[in-house]
Scaffold this motif. Structure first.
Motif, PDB file in Angstrom:
ATOM      1  N   GLN A 101      26.247  26.788  44.278  1.00 24.48           N
ATOM      2  CA  GLN A 101      26.193  27.613  43.073  1.00 24.48           C
ATOM      3  C   GLN A 101      27.590  27.745  42.480  1.00 24.48           C
ATOM      4  O   GLN A 101      28.585  27.844  43.206  1.00 24.48           O
ATOM      5  N   PHE A 102      27.635  27.780  41.147  1.00 30.19           N
ATOM      6  CA  PHE A 102      28.878  27.902  40.400  1.00 30.19           C
ATOM      7  C   PHE A 102      28.684  28.903  39.273  1.00 30.19           C
ATOM      8  O   PHE A 102      27.593  29.010  38.718  1.00 30.19           O
ATOM      9  N   ILE A 103      29.764  29.619  38.923  1.00 27.42           N
ATOM     10  CA  ILE A 103      29.729  30.381  37.683  1.00 27.42           C
ATOM     11  C   ILE A 103      30.291  29.483  36.600  1.00 27.42           C
ATOM     12  O   ILE A 103      31.128  28.621  36.873  1.00 27.42           O
ATOM     13  N   VAL A 104      29.841  29.675  35.376  1.00 26.23           N
ATOM     14  CA  VAL A 104      30.332  28.901  34.240  1.00 26.23           C
ATOM     15  C   VAL A 104      31.080  29.834  33.306  1.00 26.23           C
ATOM     16  O   VAL A 104      30.511  30.808  32.811  1.00 26.23           O
ATOM     17  N   MET A 105      32.369  29.546  33.096  1.00 25.93           N
ATOM     18  CA  MET A 105      33.187  30.308  32.151  1.00 25.93           C
ATOM     19  C   MET A 105      33.241  29.518  30.845  1.00 25.93           C
ATOM     20  O   MET A 105      33.556  28.335  30.849  1.00 25.93           O
ATOM     21  N   GLN A 106      32.929  30.196  29.763  1.00 32.60           N
ATOM     22  CA  GLN A 106      32.961  29.583  28.439  1.00 32.60           C
ATOM     23  C   GLN A 106      34.246  30.008  27.740  1.00 32.60           C
ATOM     24  O   GLN A 106      34.514  31.196  27.601  1.00 32.60           O
ATOM     25  N   ASN A 107      35.053  29.026  27.327  1.00 34.72           N
ATOM     26  CA  ASN A 107      36.297  29.278  26.593  1.00 34.72           C
ATOM     27  C   ASN A 107      36.346  28.287  25.442  1.00 34.72           C
ATOM     28  O   ASN A 107      36.595  27.100  25.661  1.00 34.72           O
ATOM     29  N   GLY A 108      36.100  28.783  24.232  1.00 34.38           N
ATOM     30  CA  GLY A 108      35.962  27.861  23.113  1.00 34.38           C
ATOM     31  C   GLY A 108      34.766  26.967  23.391  1.00 34.38           C
ATOM     32  O   GLY A 108      33.703  27.433  23.790  1.00 34.38           O
ATOM     33  N   LYS A 109      34.977  25.658  23.251  1.00 32.47           N
ATOM     34  CA  LYS A 109      33.898  24.712  23.540  1.00 32.47           C
ATOM     35  C   LYS A 109      34.001  24.153  24.953  1.00 32.47           C
ATOM     36  O   LYS A 109      33.221  23.295  25.337  1.00 32.47           O
ATOM     37  N   THR A 110      34.951  24.659  25.713  1.00 33.17           N
ATOM     38  CA  THR A 110      35.177  24.170  27.072  1.00 33.17           C
ATOM     39  C   THR A 110      34.425  25.027  28.080  1.00 33.17           C
ATOM     40  O   THR A 110      34.511  26.253  28.044  1.00 33.17           O
ATOM     41  N   LYS A 111      33.703  24.352  28.979  1.00 34.92           N
ATOM     42  CA  LYS A 111      32.996  25.031  30.055  1.00 34.92           C
ATOM     43  C   LYS A 111      33.649  24.645  31.368  1.00 34.92           C
ATOM     44  O   LYS A 111      33.759  23.470  31.694  1.00 34.92           O
ATOM     45  N   ILE A 112      34.109  25.665  32.090  1.00 34.99           N
ATOM     46  CA  ILE A 112      34.769  25.457  33.364  1.00 34.99           C
ATOM     47  C   ILE A 112      33.990  26.219  34.419  1.00 34.99           C
ATOM     48  O   ILE A 112      33.633  27.387  34.216  1.00 34.99           O
ATOM     49  N   SER A 113      33.735  25.575  35.540  1.00 37.79           N
ATOM     50  CA  SER A 113      32.969  26.201  36.616  1.00 37.79           C
ATOM     51  C   SER A 113      33.836  26.395  37.846  1.00 37.79           C
ATOM     52  O   SER A 113      34.745  25.611  38.112  1.00 37.79           O
ATOM     53  N   ILE A 114      33.518  27.443  38.582  1.00 38.53           N
ATOM     54  CA  ILE A 114      34.180  27.745  39.844  1.00 38.53           C
ATOM     55  C   ILE A 114      33.083  28.024  40.867  1.00 38.53           C
ATOM     56  O   ILE A 114      32.106  28.713  40.546  1.00 38.53           O
ATOM     57  N   PRO A 115      33.236  27.504  42.086  1.00 38.04           N
ATOM     58  CA  PRO A 115      32.227  27.817  43.110  1.00 38.04           C
ATOM     59  C   PRO A 115      32.080  29.327  43.287  1.00 38.04           C
ATOM     60  O   PRO A 115      33.074  30.056  43.326  1.00 38.04           O
ATOM     61  N   ILE A 116      30.863  29.763  43.372  1.00 38.38           N
ATOM     62  CA  ILE A 116      30.595  31.195  43.474  1.00 38.38           C
ATOM     63  C   ILE A 116      31.181  31.774  44.761  1.00 38.38           C
ATOM     64  O   ILE A 116      31.500  32.964  44.825  1.00 38.38           O
ATOM     65  N   THR A 117      31.402  30.934  45.753  1.00 34.54           N
ATOM     66  CA  THR A 117      31.996  31.401  47.009  1.00 34.54           C
ATOM     67  C   THR A 117      33.461  31.806  46.820  1.00 34.54           C
ATOM     68  O   THR A 117      34.008  32.507  47.678  1.00 34.54           O
ATOM     69  N   ASP A 118      34.103  31.371  45.727  1.00 33.50           N
ATOM     70  CA  ASP A 118      35.498  31.736  45.439  1.00 33.50           C
ATOM     71  C   ASP A 118      35.606  33.009  44.596  1.00 33.50           C
ATOM     72  O   ASP A 118      36.701  33.427  44.262  1.00 33.50           O
ATOM     73  N   ILE A 119      34.471  33.609  44.236  1.00 35.92           N
ATOM     74  CA  ILE A 119      34.446  34.745  43.313  1.00 35.92           C
ATOM     75  C   ILE A 119      34.131  36.040  44.063  1.00 35.92           C
ATOM     76  O   ILE A 119      33.177  36.088  44.843  1.00 35.92           O
ATOM     77  N   LYS A 120      34.927  37.068  43.795  1.00 35.22           N
ATOM     78  CA  LYS A 120      34.614  38.393  44.344  1.00 35.22           C
ATOM     79  C   LYS A 120      33.729  39.164  43.384  1.00 35.22           C
ATOM     80  O   LYS A 120      32.717  39.730  43.768  1.00 35.22           O
ATOM     81  N   GLU A 121      34.135  39.182  42.088  1.00 29.58           N
ATOM     82  CA  GLU A 121      33.371  39.928  41.089  1.00 29.58           C
ATOM     83  C   GLU A 121      33.840  39.545  39.693  1.00 29.58           C
ATOM     84  O   GLU A 121      34.845  38.866  39.523  1.00 29.58           O
ATOM     85  N   ILE A 122      33.104  40.020  38.719  1.00 25.40           N
ATOM     86  CA  ILE A 122      33.443  39.827  37.308  1.00 25.40           C
ATOM     87  C   ILE A 122      33.524  41.217  36.695  1.00 25.40           C
ATOM     88  O   ILE A 122      32.587  42.019  36.843  1.00 25.40           O
ATOM     89  N   VAL A 123      34.647  41.509  36.029  1.00 25.01           N
ATOM     90  CA  VAL A 123      34.859  42.829  35.439  1.00 25.01           C
ATOM     91  C   VAL A 123      35.261  42.678  33.976  1.00 25.01           C
ATOM     92  O   VAL A 123      35.669  41.602  33.534  1.00 25.01           O
ATOM     93  N   LEU A 124      35.158  43.768  33.245  1.00 22.84           N
ATOM     94  CA  LEU A 124      35.621  43.787  31.861  1.00 22.84           C
ATOM     95  C   LEU A 124      37.139  43.959  31.821  1.00 22.84           C
ATOM     96  O   LEU A 124      37.705  44.665  32.655  1.00 22.84           O
TER      97      LEU A 124
END
Length: 142
Positions: free
Chosen positions: A3-26
């Motif tokens: 599993q990966f999260i997908v970060m959208q920046n402009g038209k670029t989509k970058i993914s990071i393995p979900i195992t490397d993520i602690k949380e997503i905050v504002l």
């Protein structure tokens, strides 16, 4: 399958393995730190922990006027780092055998943040190696 999260920046989509993520905050109040690279936007206090925040668009030279509002908190060995991003668009599952080594397709250095590339719903998705980001960032701020 991973599993990966997908970060959208402009038209670029970058993914990071979900195992490397602690949380997503504002994004809230970020305190600037003097004499840092321009992509190092500062630090933010997240539930009592001071997290370094890197603007992923500045780090990757992505030209876009949309405000980045989310911080993806990544776990790096003994530290955490925040990636300021426009949006976390989705969580996806990818077959690991479909991930191609990006160095085979593009002429980039070994210490580049990009690791793999694949397609998802007929769109290219770049898989990032967060450890390589840390190595680059650590060299530049010393």
């Amino acid at each position: 399958m991973k599993q990966f999260i997908v970060m959208q920046n402009g038209k670029t989509k970058i993914s990071i393995p979900i195992t490397d993520i602690k949380e997503i905050v504002l994004k809230e109040s970020i305190t600037k730190v003097p004499n840092m690279p321009d992509y190092m936007v500062g630090v933010q206090n997240i539930r009592g922990e001071i997290i370094n925040v890197i603007d992923i668009k500045k780090f990757l030279n992505i030209q876009d006027d949309v405000e980045s509002k989310k911080i993806v908190i990544c776990i790096l060995e003994d530290k955490m780092i925040g990636l300021l991003t426009e949006e976390v668009s989705e969580i996806i599952k990818l077959e690991t055998e479909n991930l191609k080594d990006i160095k085979e397709m593009l002429d980039i250095s070994d210490n580049n943040f990009y690791d793999k590339i694949t397609t998802y719903n007929d769109e290219p998705i770049i898989i990032a190696d967060i450890k390589k980001l840390k190595n680059t960032w650590s060299r530049e701020v010393q």
